[in-house]
Design a protein around this motif. Sequence first.
Motif, mmCIF file in Angstrom:
data_model
loop_
_atom_site.group_PDB
_atom_site.id
_atom_site.type_symbol
_atom_site.label_atom_id
_atom_site.label_comp_id
_atom_site.label_asym_id
_atom_site.label_seq_id
_atom_site.Cartn_x
_atom_site.Cartn_y
_atom_site.Cartn_z
ATOM 1 N N LEU A 224 -10.158 40.192 -0.498
ATOM 2 C CA LEU A 224 -9.243 39.601 0.478
ATOM 3 C C LEU A 224 -8.913 40.585 1.589
ATOM 4 O O LEU A 224 -8.881 40.221 2.773
ATOM 5 N N TRP A 225 -8.662 41.837 1.231
ATOM 6 C CA TRP A 225 -8.360 42.874 2.241
ATOM 7 C C TRP A 225 -9.541 43.027 3.195
ATOM 8 O O TRP A 225 -9.361 43.067 4.420
ATOM 9 N N ASN A 226 -10.736 43.148 2.663
ATOM 10 C CA ASN A 226 -11.920 43.296 3.515
ATOM 11 C C ASN A 226 -12.109 42.087 4.422
ATOM 12 O O ASN A 226 -12.458 42.232 5.600
ATOM 13 N N THR A 227 -11.891 40.890 3.884
ATOM 14 C CA THR A 227 -12.084 39.680 4.684
ATOM 15 C C THR A 227 -11.114 39.643 5.857
ATOM 16 O O THR A 227 -11.490 39.265 6.975
ATOM 17 N N ARG A 228 -9.870 40.034 5.645
ATOM 18 C CA ARG A 228 -8.874 40.045 6.734
ATOM 19 C C ARG A 228 -9.292 40.996 7.853
ATOM 20 O O ARG A 228 -9.221 40.661 9.042
ATOM 21 N N TYR A 229 -9.749 42.194 7.468
ATOM 22 C CA TYR A 229 -10.100 43.173 8.487
ATOM 23 C C TYR A 229 -11.435 42.838 9.151
ATOM 24 O O TYR A 229 -11.624 43.101 10.347
ATOM 25 N N LEU A 230 -12.366 42.283 8.407
ATOM 26 C CA LEU A 230 -13.607 41.825 9.032
ATOM 27 C C LEU A 230 -13.315 40.718 10.038
ATOM 28 O O LEU A 230 -13.911 40.667 11.127
ATOM 29 N N GLN A 231 -12.406 39.840 9.686
ATOM 30 C CA GLN A 231 -12.035 38.762 10.604
ATOM 31 C C GLN A 231 -11.382 39.314 11.865
ATOM 32 O O GLN A 231 -11.670 38.852 12.980
ATOM 33 N N GLN A 232 -10.513 40.314 11.714
ATOM 34 C CA GLN A 232 -9.902 40.930 12.895
ATOM 35 C C GLN A 232 -10.957 41.578 13.786
ATOM 36 O O GLN A 232 -10.912 41.455 15.019
ATOM 37 N N ALA A 233 -11.919 42.266 13.167
ATOM 38 C CA ALA A 233 -12.975 42.899 13.955
ATOM 39 C C ALA A 233 -13.830 41.854 14.671
ATOM 40 O O ALA A 233 -14.242 42.060 15.819
ATOM 41 N N LEU A 234 -14.088 40.734 14.016
ATOM 42 C CA LEU A 234 -14.872 39.674 14.661
ATOM 43 C C LEU A 234 -14.117 39.061 15.832
ATOM 44 O O LEU A 234 -14.725 38.667 16.842
ATOM 45 N N GLU A 235 -12.793 38.963 15.723
ATOM 46 C CA GLU A 235 -12.008 38.420 16.830
ATOM 47 C C GLU A 235 -12.075 39.318 18.051
ATOM 48 O O GLU A 235 -11.985 38.845 19.198
ATOM 49 N N GLN A 236 -12.223 40.629 17.845
ATOM 50 C CA GLN A 236 -12.320 41.573 18.962
ATOM 51 C C GLN A 236 -13.758 41.799 19.416
ATOM 52 O O GLN A 236 -13.986 42.468 20.421
ATOM 53 N N TRP A 237 -14.703 41.260 18.679
ATOM 54 C CA TRP A 237 -16.120 41.507 18.967
ATOM 55 C C TRP A 237 -16.525 41.099 20.382
ATOM 56 O O TRP A 237 -17.211 41.872 21.076
ATOM 57 N N PRO A 238 -16.160 39.913 20.866
ATOM 58 C CA PRO A 238 -16.614 39.511 22.207
ATOM 59 C C PRO A 238 -16.137 40.426 23.321
ATOM 60 O O PRO A 238 -16.697 40.411 24.422
ATOM 61 N N GLU A 239 -15.112 41.234 23.071
ATOM 62 C CA GLU A 239 -14.601 42.128 24.111
ATOM 63 C C GLU A 239 -15.578 43.252 24.410
ATOM 64 O O GLU A 239 -15.586 43.784 25.525
ATOM 65 N N THR A 240 -16.358 43.668 23.434
ATOM 66 C CA THR A 240 -17.267 44.811 23.619
ATOM 67 C C THR A 240 -18.729 44.483 23.363
ATOM 68 O O THR A 240 -19.605 45.255 23.741
ATOM 69 N N GLU A 241 -19.003 43.379 22.689
ATOM 70 C CA GLU A 241 -20.375 43.059 22.308
ATOM 71 C C GLU A 241 -20.767 41.686 22.829
ATOM 72 O O GLU A 241 -19.979 40.991 23.481
ATOM 73 N N THR A 242 -21.982 41.309 22.519
ATOM 74 C CA THR A 242 -22.478 40.000 22.923
ATOM 75 C C THR A 242 -21.862 38.913 22.048
ATOM 76 O O THR A 242 -21.130 39.192 21.094
ATOM 77 N N ALA A 243 -22.195 37.670 22.330
ATOM 78 C CA ALA A 243 -21.634 36.543 21.590
ATOM 79 C C ALA A 243 -22.099 36.576 20.134
ATOM 80 O O ALA A 243 -23.208 37.020 19.820
ATOM 81 N N LEU A 244 -21.225 36.102 19.247
ATOM 82 C CA LEU A 244 -21.541 36.056 17.817
ATOM 83 C C LEU A 244 -22.398 34.836 17.495
ATOM 84 O O LEU A 244 -22.180 33.753 18.041
ATOM 85 N N LEU A 245 -23.342 35.041 16.592
ATOM 86 C CA LEU A 245 -24.164 33.927 16.113
ATOM 87 C C LEU A 245 -23.571 33.410 14.810
ATOM 88 O O LEU A 245 -23.338 34.191 13.874
ATOM 89 N N PRO A 246 -23.293 32.115 14.695
ATOM 90 C CA PRO A 246 -22.706 31.577 13.453
ATOM 91 C C PRO A 246 -23.534 31.895 12.215
ATOM 92 O O PRO A 246 -22.974 32.135 11.134
ATOM 93 N N ASP A 247 -24.863 31.903 12.347
ATOM 94 C CA ASP A 247 -25.696 32.208 11.184
ATOM 95 C C ASP A 247 -25.490 33.638 10.708
ATOM 96 O O ASP A 247 -25.541 33.916 9.501
#
Length: 723
Positions: free
Chosen positions: A651-674
């Motif tokens: 659960l802890w890892n999932t929360r922080y991975l989700q936070q990192a994914l929310e910030q991903w578009p600010e520095t990286e390209t678009a996320l692929l759902p797959d």
Amino acid sequence: MQALERTATDDILDLFDGLMSALALRGEAKRRRERLRSLKDLDEAALLLQQAVRILLDETVPDADLRQRVLNSLGETALREAADAVQALASSDDDPMLQVLAGSYATVRRFLPALLNGLVFEGAPSAKPLLDAWHFLQQLEQPGRGRPKWAAAPAAVIPKSWARRVFPGKGEVNPQAYTLCVLDRLHQALRRREVFVPSSERFGDPRAELLRGEAWEAARDSVARALDRSTDPAVELARLQQQLHAAYTEVGTNLAHNTALQLLQADGQPYITLTPLAAQEEPGSLTHLREQLARQLPPVELAALLLEVEAFTGFASAFTHVADGQTAANDLPLSICAVLLAQACNIGLKTVARAEVPALTLPRLSWVQQNYVRVETLTAANARLVDGQAGLPLAQAWGGGEVASADGMRFVVPVRTIYAGWNSKYFASQRGVTYYNFTSNQFSGFHGIVIPGTLRDSLFILAGLLEQQTSLDPREIMADTHGFSEVVFGLFSLLGFRFSPRLADLPDQRFWRLQKEDDYGPLNELSRHVINARLIAEHWDDMLRLAGSLKLGKVKATAVMRTLQRAGSLSGLGRAVAELGRVEKTLYLLAYVHDEAYRRRILVQLNRGEGRHALARAVFHGKKGELRQRYREGMEDQLGALGLVVNALVLWNTRYLQQALEQWPETETALLPDDVARLSPLLHEHVNMLGRYDFTLPESIAAGQLRPLYNPENWQERFAPVE
């Protein structure tokens, strides 16, 4: 007192089961050693008799001279000795258990009087010969006159394979052999619940709580609607026939285009093989995403991680005092997290105790462990973590919780206990237990069962779905080959679940049909085995009654599985469920060989369960990863704590991975759902589990805020020493 009586009775029966199993193993090893020692003498005798037979078959020797020719050539004394050696050493049709238990009477006699006088056995009608023999042995133990003679011993319980040893002559009875035979039959009948003890919880009558009489008449229609089944067996058989025909037609039509499937023949019998799945390629975008996210996860002590998850979910409030009416202790969440960490890491309370912190003193932690941590509270707390995981968007991208897998973790138990079993494959020369646990497609573990040794997984697979207490509602479950049986397929179908095992012996599987005259084209020979539809129709009402009783929690799934799989006390019902299971297994096999995506989905989910086991092994690092609890309750508590801590880490890892994914578009390209769907929270390199157990938490984190993520370019700073 009643609860203690049930517990003590279970302990006695577990001890009896373990002792009989140990005697069988010891006797089998002795039998094999004696067999190896006797092979030389047996070979010599056989070679001599072989020469006599060749003379006997020689057509040039006149019949009148035959006997004298054999005696002159080989010698009468040598022939008699050879015949006696073969009779003594060659294997007979005796029951192997007769030879195995032959030298165990002295051991059995030590506990037999207490067992005869201390427990009351009851049984199904088929167990009447065994119970009659048991009552005869009880009468022999009664003091004074009037005891029966051995000549009056009930003979119906003695199978033909034991008869020669038990009854050496007309009117004669060998008391030792008779007693060993009855105990062996009792042991086997007790395991399959053909015989049961009313005062026991785990060895009680599995039929006692089944819906019956007026209760079943009132519930029949509602149970059928809840299970989406008709009360008319003809309707159900017609539906199954239609499903089978459609599945066979689809596989047969696409046989030429299915390059992974091959229909072959051996000794005139058809069988199928499947090409193993090729490894799924990982695109560069997925590799980059995983590496960057792993570098962004902040380092954390496992103790602080537990406190942070507790602040987020409040799982510590699920731990209540064993006695009602007790007020909550001060700083209870801190003490709870410390006890959970000590048990999950297998390091003991002394390692996490702190004399200067009132909530972490050794007496306080011991008191909390004794009064707050038990199966009921662990289950309630774990449900909160599972619910917390299910509410995260990232977890929902992995799955909706409708799919799960079941597999076992093996633990060596080096201490003396009756709750561990032998298995040289997993425990070498020691004993051990299996923690059979269930993992959802959101990576959360929602149930676990402690099993002595390595009993067949299929006994427990249904219990995990019916007894779990989380908000998840898994409808499909994956398992390895050991979780497979036709009865499991039948019960899963009746209860509305889908069973999807990974079978290791596909060429040996049988494909079934409902009607002999059906034409399935190229699959005709493969599907030559015919289901006994009449048996299903005759027992359909009882099958619905059994499924309804399981669904409503009236009867335990494990006990039902034992009786059904051994075709014991439930008479033809077990065979009827197995016949239905053959239909469902055939439908599953046809889908499995036809659909590559289905096979890959099974493999992915099983890999998630195995990955979770690897994470649990990393957490359970103390004392060489060995479980050192002597009692079942202690094993359940410690392994339940391990499952809860692993869920907290996920659960802890999932929360922080989700936070990192929310910030991903600010520095990286678009996320692929797959790519997001193929991420995993089973990471632990950033979690310190060794040496430091600091139960402190910054105020901002305790208030619900998240820790700052690390810059992936400077991710190595996470591991810099603290000044």
